[in-house]
Design an enzyme around this catalytic site. Structure first.
Site, short mmCIF file in Angstrom:
data_model
loop_
_atom_site.label_atom_id
_atom_site.label_comp_id
_atom_site.label_asym_id
_atom_site.label_seq_id
_atom_site.Cartn_x
_atom_site.Cartn_y
_atom_site.Cartn_z
N ASN A 124 -9.99 -6.70 8.37
CA ASN A 124 -9.26 -5.57 8.91
C ASN A 124 -9.07 -5.81 10.37
OD1 ASN A 124 -8.00 -3.22 9.71
ND2 ASN A 124 -9.29 -2.10 8.34
N LYS A 148 0.70 4.93 1.31
CA LYS A 148 -0.10 5.35 2.35
C LYS A 148 0.76 6.47 2.94
CE LYS A 148 -2.45 3.70 6.60
NZ LYS A 148 -2.75 2.67 6.99
N GLU A 159 0.78 -1.15 -0.01
CA GLU A 159 -0.28 0.04 -0.13
C GLU A 159 0.93 1.27 0.04
OE1 GLU A 159 -3.81 0.31 1.72
OE2 GLU A 159 -3.01 1.08 3.37
N GLU A 195 -5.49 -7.57 6.87
CA GLU A 195 -5.12 -6.28 7.07
C GLU A 195 -4.78 -5.56 8.39
OE1 GLU A 195 -8.24 -4.18 4.97
OE2 GLU A 195 -8.70 -5.52 3.72
N SER A 196 -3.97 -4.69 8.42
CA SER A 196 -3.58 -4.05 9.47
C SER A 196 -2.81 -4.66 10.51
CB SER A 196 -4.68 -3.52 10.34
OG SER A 196 -5.52 -2.48 9.31
N GLU A 213 -14.26 -5.39 2.66
CA GLU A 213 -13.54 -5.19 4.02
C GLU A 213 -14.57 -5.57 5.15
OE1 GLU A 213 -10.31 -2.52 4.82
OE2 GLU A 213 -11.78 -1.64 6.06
N LYS A 262 -8.17 2.37 -2.75
CA LYS A 262 -8.46 2.25 -1.44
C LYS A 262 -8.94 3.70 -0.90
CE LYS A 262 -7.18 0.22 3.08
NZ LYS A 262 -6.19 -0.03 3.67
#
Length: 267
Positions: free
Chosen positions: A196, A66, A64, A226-227, A175, A126
């Site tokens: 997530n 970001k 990603e 994710e995360s 998500e 995103k």
């Protein structure tokens, strides 16, 4: 009266952005998108195909771009999206996630087209998408897929957005933040589900969510964790839990070389 959550604040801003987008006549919206740097999409790049793996294959990485986030603040303010996309592609990313929210993540829809031109990988837009016109906008600017967040799309809104995705001949990463949301995503026909680990209200991380949800996901659905993913050990554990791929942004963007950091995750 309680303060609005960060999700409520973001969605309020999105409604303002959508109103501004829809105030333009359709032909002007197309022209505006073209001026922002669109391109001939050419052959479709499938995010689902790029992230799918067999158990014998290594975990894929959706890397990603970001610059900032509400939970982390500024991450890499001066990041050149095209340079980062190229680094990721050279380091072995399976696909690229491009944050396009300006207000809270320091992104921009204008990042999509140049990143699409720079690499041969699928590009995910995103953002917090709640209106079909945002899907249309992302498609024009080169997105191969868009993020749809179950928590932001109550009732029939998720089905409406998935229909817009199909109509635009792209794909959706749906998500979820809980098993209940995963059930909603699967019932709506999602073939690419992102788990997530970060709670949208408290920002707390629960790294066990992927394992909990993976047990309920059919074999033909691609699962993305994710995360909170920081090490190759995290990647290995999530892969063992059933994830086909991991989405990693902050860990890579904070590194002196995002590409080298990705290589380390994939090692």
């Amino acid at each position: 009266m309680s303060m609005p959550s960060i999700l409520e604040q973001i969605l309020a801003k999105k409604r303002e952005e959508i109103a501004a987008l829809q105030a333009l006549p359709p032909h002007e919206r197309v022209i505006a998108a073209l001026q922002a740097g669109t391109l001939d999409r050419g052959a479709k790049r499938s995010l689902v195909a790029a992230l799918h793996r067999s158990r014998a294959e290594p975990v894929r990485v959706l890397a990603e771009i970001k610059r900032a986030s509400p939970s982390a603040g500024t991450i890499r303010a001066d990041a050149d999206p095209v340079a980062i996309a190229r680094e990721y592609a050279e380091a072995g990313a399976a696909a690229i996630s491009v944050l396009t929210d300006r207000e809270f993540f320091a992104g921009d829809v204008a990042f999509l087209a140049p990143c699409k031109r720079a690499v041969a990988l699928p590009i995910l837009r995103k953002d917090f998408l709640i209106d079909p016109d945002q899907v249309y906008e992302g498609t024009i600017l080169g997105a191969d897929a868009v993020l749809l967040i179950v928590a932001a799309l109550p009732g029939r809104e998720l089905a409406t957005m998935l229909r817009a995705v199909r109509d635009n001949r792209i794909e959706a990463l749906v998500e979820v933040h809980s098993l209940a949301e995963a059930e909603i995503a699967l019932a709506a026909g999602a073939k690419l589900v992102g788990v997530n680990h970060r709670d949208l209200h408290t920002f707390a991380i629960d790294m066990t969510l992927t394992e909990q949800i993976a047990k309920r996901v059919p074999g033909d659905v691609v699962l993305v964790a994710e995360s909170g993913i920081k090490t190759k050990g995290d990647v290995r554990r999530l892969g063992d839990a059933g994830a086909h791929a991991v989405l990693v942004g902050e860990t890579l963007m904070r590194a002196p070389s995002p590409g080298d950091a990705l290589r380390e995750l994939l090692a």
